[in-house]
Design a protein around this motif. Structure first.
Motif, PDB file in Angstrom:
ATOM      1  N   UNK A  23       0.911  -1.098   0.191  1.00  0.00           N
ATOM      2  CA  UNK A  23      -0.168   0.013   0.254  1.00  0.00           C
ATOM      3  C   UNK A  23       0.760   1.242   0.291  1.00  0.00           C
ATOM      4  N   UNK A  24       2.034   1.044   0.884  1.00  0.00           N
ATOM      5  CA  UNK A  24       2.470   2.099   0.803  1.00  0.00           C
ATOM      6  C   UNK A  24       3.177   2.622  -0.431  1.00  0.00           C
ATOM      7  N   UNK A  28       3.248   5.548  -3.107  1.00  0.00           N
ATOM      8  CA  UNK A  28       4.574   6.764  -3.612  1.00  0.00           C
ATOM      9  C   UNK A  28       4.590   6.419  -4.875  1.00  0.00           C
ATOM     10  N   UNK A  29       3.959   6.247  -5.791  1.00  0.00           N
ATOM     11  CA  UNK A  29       3.671   6.062  -7.005  1.00  0.00           C
ATOM     12  C   UNK A  29       2.071   5.791  -7.589  1.00  0.00           C
ATOM     13  N   UNK A  30       1.678   6.887  -6.535  1.00  0.00           N
ATOM     14  CA  UNK A  30       0.285   7.043  -6.651  1.00  0.00           C
ATOM     15  C   UNK A  30      -0.480   7.644  -8.749  1.00  0.00           C
ATOM     16  N   UNK A  72      -8.221   6.133  -0.518  1.00  0.00           N
ATOM     17  CA  UNK A  72      -8.394   4.447  -0.207  1.00  0.00           C
ATOM     18  C   UNK A  72      -7.226   4.056   0.113  1.00  0.00           C
ATOM     19  N   UNK A  73      -5.759   4.795  -0.095  1.00  0.00           N
ATOM     20  CA  UNK A  73      -4.483   3.576   0.300  1.00  0.00           C
ATOM     21  C   UNK A  73      -4.323   4.317   1.746  1.00  0.00           C
ATOM     22  N   UNK A  79      -6.470   1.190   8.436  1.00  0.00           N
ATOM     23  CA  UNK A  79      -7.148   0.097   9.332  1.00  0.00           C
ATOM     24  C   UNK A  79      -6.571  -1.080   9.110  1.00  0.00           C
ATOM     25  N   UNK A  80      -5.198  -1.138   8.769  1.00  0.00           N
ATOM     26  CA  UNK A  80      -4.540  -2.450   8.846  1.00  0.00           C
ATOM     27  C   UNK A  80      -3.365  -1.643  10.312  1.00  0.00           C
TER      28      UNK A  80
END
Length: 273
Positions: A23-24, A28-30, A72-73, A79-80
């Motif tokens: 997710x990270x 980073x590359x969104x 969302x990310x 959540x995690x």
């Protein structure tokens, strides 16, 4: 019968580490989700609109912009993190993992062309944990069934991959790994040069992977010290695959299944011996 009530939690924790890392990486590359990006929703949506998918999905389509996916990310990261503080068996923990599963499903609509077996395994584990830990239905027996399913799915994945390699002439001849390491996407110059210098190592590695993957399901039935050999092999295999090929997600997705394999192995041993 052996009951390890925290095995499901361990599975979730290991999987969560991998999901947090991936997710990270997406955050980073969104920009790859921008209108000019590789995973632009302008292109990705053709799969769903062209095939006349369920109209229930359409309200979510507006989410798939760079700001929407970034949000969302970020929510997924929260959540995690929350799952570290609330046990899976608790109502709050179950709600958190259910929302996590929903975020994975939503993101899969726009990342389906870049998904792989690790994404499928992660989603399978999440869905299994959700179904087997529902507050109104959860029981030790249902959680045991979930762990059995995860362990059997992992063994099936290895066996199918091994058999597929066994019927491949490139793998049998001992050239497949060198060929993969020679590619730009999954390659490694140092690894390629090493295998070119020592062709016998390439043959050994190819057959090592073929044999170990094909017979991996034996780890469920062998006495634990012998079964542990398969898990150590799997750890080394996925670790170096992550380091050399950059397939980080596979490491965490399959490591998350190992506690379930441990659980099933001990249940079988307890009943047989």
């Amino acid at each position: 019968m052996i009951l390890f009530n925290n095995i499901s939690q361990i599975v979730l924790i290991i999987l969560s580490v991998g999901l947090l890392i991936s997710t990270l990486e997406y955050l980073k590359k969104v920009q790859i989700f921008s209108t000019k990006g590789l995973l632009s929703w302008n292109v990705m949506q053709l799969k769903w609109t062209k095939e006349n998918q369920s109209p229930l999905l359409k309200p979510f389509f507006k989410l798939f912009s760079v700001p929407g996916l970034a949000m969302l990310f970020l929510i997924r990261c929260l959540l995690i993190t929350g799952l570290l503080f609330f046990p899976l068996q608790s109502t709050v923990g179950w709600v958190l993992i259910s929302l996590l599963g929903l975020s994975l499903l939503l993101a899969s609509l726009v990342t389906h062309y870049g998904s792989d077996g690790s994404d499928q395994m992660s989603m399978l584990i999440i869905i299994t944990l959700i179904l087997c830990n529902m507050p109104a239905l959860a029981s030790n027996k249902l959680r045991d069934i979930g762990l059995w399913f995860i362990a059997l799915q992992a063994c099936l994945s290895y066996a199918v991959a091994g058999i597929a390699k066994l019927v491949s002439a490139e793998w049998r001849s001992g050239t497949a790994i060198k060929d993969v390491f020679s590619t730009k996407t999954y390659g490694s110059k140092k690894a390629t040069l090493f295998l070119q210098k020592y062709p016998a190592a390439n043959l050994f590695l190819c057959w090592n992977v073929i044999i170990m993957e094909t017979i991996f399901p034996l780890c469920l039935f062998l006495p634990w010290p012998f079964a542990l050999i398969f898990l150590v092999w799997g750890f080394i295999f996925h670790f170096f695959t992550a380091v050399i090929m950059g397939l980080n997600a596979f490491f965490w997705a399959f490591m998350a299944t190992y506690p379930a394999i441990y659980f099933v192995n001990h249940q079988i041993s307890w009943n047989l011996f």
